[in-house]
Design an enzyme around this catalytic site. Structure first.
Site, mmCIF file in Angstrom:
data_model
loop_
_atom_site.group_PDB
_atom_site.id
_atom_site.type_symbol
_atom_site.label_atom_id
_atom_site.label_comp_id
_atom_site.label_asym_id
_atom_site.label_seq_id
_atom_site.Cartn_x
_atom_site.Cartn_y
_atom_site.Cartn_z
ATOM 1 N N HIS A 193 -8.074 -7.427 -8.123
ATOM 2 C CA HIS A 193 -8.431 -8.534 -7.031
ATOM 3 C C HIS A 193 -8.459 -7.374 -5.780
ATOM 4 C CE1 HIS A 193 -6.342 -10.994 -10.000
ATOM 5 N NE2 HIS A 193 -6.771 -11.971 -9.212
ATOM 6 N N ASP A 203 -3.331 -8.298 -7.745
ATOM 7 C CA ASP A 203 -2.656 -8.639 -6.244
ATOM 8 C C ASP A 203 -3.558 -10.064 -5.971
ATOM 9 O OD1 ASP A 203 -2.138 -8.660 -3.501
ATOM 10 O OD2 ASP A 203 -3.748 -7.166 -2.843
ATOM 11 N N GLU A 238 -13.596 -7.661 -8.081
ATOM 12 C CA GLU A 238 -13.504 -8.759 -6.983
ATOM 13 C C GLU A 238 -14.358 -9.960 -7.264
ATOM 14 O OE1 GLU A 238 -11.886 -9.521 -3.977
ATOM 15 O OE2 GLU A 238 -13.349 -11.291 -4.072
ATOM 16 N N SER A 243 -6.684 -1.819 -0.688
ATOM 17 C CA SER A 243 -6.201 -1.025 -1.668
ATOM 18 C C SER A 243 -7.342 -0.038 -2.515
ATOM 19 C CB SER A 243 -5.703 -2.025 -2.834
ATOM 20 O OG SER A 243 -6.428 -3.166 -2.989
ATOM 21 N N ASP A 291 -14.192 -11.939 -12.855
ATOM 22 C CA ASP A 291 -12.656 -12.678 -12.669
ATOM 23 C C ASP A 291 -11.723 -11.409 -13.132
ATOM 24 O OD1 ASP A 291 -10.168 -13.803 -13.132
ATOM 25 O OD2 ASP A 291 -11.303 -15.773 -13.925
ATOM 26 N N GLY A 292 -10.742 -11.157 -12.181
ATOM 27 C CA GLY A 292 -9.674 -10.043 -12.388
ATOM 28 C C GLY A 292 -8.980 -10.528 -13.672
ATOM 29 N N HIS A 315 1.046 -1.232 0.063
ATOM 30 C CA HIS A 315 0.148 -0.063 -0.211
ATOM 31 C C HIS A 315 0.709 1.120 -0.131
ATOM 32 C CE1 HIS A 315 -3.433 -2.731 1.621
ATOM 33 N NE2 HIS A 315 -3.505 -2.664 0.415
HETATM 34 C C1 SAM Z 1 -4.978 -10.354 -1.481
HETATM 35 S S1 SAM Z 1 -6.491 -10.153 -1.591
HETATM 36 C C2 SAM Z 1 -6.693 -8.570 -2.216
HETATM 37 C C3 SAM Z 1 -6.284 -7.536 -1.260
HETATM 38 C C4 SAM Z 1 -6.701 -6.208 -1.781
HETATM 39 N N1 SAM Z 1 -5.865 -5.925 -3.063
HETATM 40 C C5 SAM Z 1 -5.992 -5.225 -0.960
HETATM 41 O O1 SAM Z 1 -4.769 -4.836 -1.158
HETATM 42 O O2 SAM Z 1 -6.420 -4.550 -0.013
HETATM 43 C C6 SAM Z 1 -7.155 -11.103 -3.258
HETATM 44 C C7 SAM Z 1 -8.688 -11.109 -3.318
HETATM 45 O O3 SAM Z 1 -8.812 -11.451 -4.675
HETATM 46 C C8 SAM Z 1 -10.017 -12.193 -4.624
HETATM 47 N N2 SAM Z 1 -9.863 -13.051 -5.879
HETATM 48 C C9 SAM Z 1 -9.691 -14.273 -5.927
HETATM 49 N N3 SAM Z 1 -9.602 -14.737 -7.257
HETATM 50 C C10 SAM Z 1 -9.968 -13.690 -8.080
HETATM 51 C C11 SAM Z 1 -10.075 -13.674 -9.300
HETATM 52 N N4 SAM Z 1 -10.079 -14.333 -10.080
HETATM 53 N N5 SAM Z 1 -10.633 -12.395 -9.766
HETATM 54 C C12 SAM Z 1 -10.967 -11.375 -8.898
HETATM 55 N N6 SAM Z 1 -10.671 -11.603 -7.526
HETATM 56 C C13 SAM Z 1 -10.091 -12.686 -6.982
HETATM 57 C C14 SAM Z 1 -10.091 -12.855 -3.396
HETATM 58 O O4 SAM Z 1 -11.730 -13.196 -2.990
HETATM 59 C C15 SAM Z 1 -9.641 -11.576 -2.361
HETATM 60 O O5 SAM Z 1 -10.446 -10.736 -2.039
#
Ligand code: SAM
Length: 282
Positions: free
Chosen positions: A41, A166, A120, A102, A145-146, A18
């Site tokens: 993500h 992320d 997300e 984030s 899906d990210g 961050h």
């Molecule tokens: C490490 S966390 C993110 C933290 C956030 N970026 C932060 O810094 O506050 C990863 C997130 O990705 C989500 N996730 C998992 N697979 C995903 C995908 N294919 N596309 C989007 N989100 C996904 C999870 O549910 C989780 O909330």
């Protein structure tokens, strides 16, 4: 999709990620022209550090818990100020009871002309994120899906901005998906800034990841490595890394000021090191 960021919010890896995010955003703000942040993500955006999940691991105490009341020399303090202000904005009574993820940090730093796309995949987390940003016309939350969004949403119409990637690293193959995702994204938008987070846990996977990035032919790759302990015998998060593609020219110098200050506070066992390496130059 078992990963829940609530267990880890505000830990040392979140702090480093961050802080880098805020330095990239501060650079983008130097021009009036609008930018877009794409957070592939995004998580839930706001974390309650008194929750069962956060209390169970206590990880935030080794991260933001060590930072919030620490003193820094003037140059590091100036660079950390936007990050710490974003955290303090959720904690007006002092201390740190809530932690911004984030998308909230990005939104805190954006100006009225800037936009955020927060993606997300987990349905419950996406619903919480939508509720968090309800009525905010500058932010679009998508349950998607990210990795797919990386293709469909690039380049953004603003033609300036940052993509934060992320992923949770809960499945095998996440390093390959990162390289593949970056290659696809970079073809569509070579001028964007990309910040890719990765865990320092499996050293062989990291060596292969760096090799694949070097071989991708993508120029201007700055690799940030931040260890808090020497390699563990059992797999554990010994550090975290970020690769920044197209970093602002200011970033390396800023990180050379800020990372040692963070490292003094966050490293738990010696020898642990931090480094900045160019995986590819111009
Ligand atoms: C490490 S966390 C993110 C933290 C956030 N970026 C932060 O810094 O506050 C990863 C997130 O990705 C989500 N996730 C998992 N697979 C995903 C995908 N294919 N596309 C989007 N989100 C996904 C999870 O549910 C989780 O909330």
């Amino acid at each position: 999709m078992n990963y829940r960021h609530a267990y880890h919010a505000g830990n040392f890896a979140d702090v480093v990620k961050h802080v880098v995010l805020t330095r990239l955003l501060e650079y983008l703000k130097q021009k009036d022209k609008a930018f877009r942040v794409i957070d592939t993500h995004a998580g839930i955006g706001r974390y309650d550090l008194s929750s069962v999940e956060a209390q169970k691991t206590g990880e935030w105490q080794g991260g933001i818990g060590r930072l919030i009341d620490a003193s820094f020399d003037a140059s590091a303090a100036a660079l950390l100020a936007p990050y710490l202000e974003a955290v303090r904005s959720l904690n007006p009574d002092g201390g740190v009871k809530r932690y911004p993820g984030s998308p909230l940090i990005a939104r805190h730093l954006m100006r009225k002309q800037d936009r955020l796309s927060a993606i997300e995949l987990h349905p419950k987390d996406a619903a919480r994120l939508k509720a968090e940003f309800g009525g905010d016309f500058q932010t679009r939350v998508m349950e998607l899906d990210g990795w797919l969004a990386l293709g469909a949403h690039l380049p953004p119409k603003e033609k300036r901005g940052l993509v934060l990637i992320d992923p949770p690293f809960e499945e095998a193959g996440e390093f390959d998906r990162l390289v593949d995702g970056l290659e696809r994204a970079h073809k569509r938008w070579p001028g964007g800034i990309y910040a890719l987070w990765y865990p320092i846990k499996d050293r062989r996977a990291i060596i292969a990841f760096r090799k694949a990035l070097r071989q991708s032919g993508i120029p201007k790759l700055l690799d940030i490595e931040f260890e808090i302990r020497p390699p563990s015998t059992e797999p554990s998060l010994d550090g975290s890394g970020m690769v920044v593609v197209n970093p602002p020219f200011t970033l390396e110098g800023e990180l050379r000021t800020v990372l040692p200050a963070l490292h003094r506070l966050l490293a738990v066992e010696k020898p642990a090191h931090w480094s900045l390496d160019w995986l590819a130059g111009e």
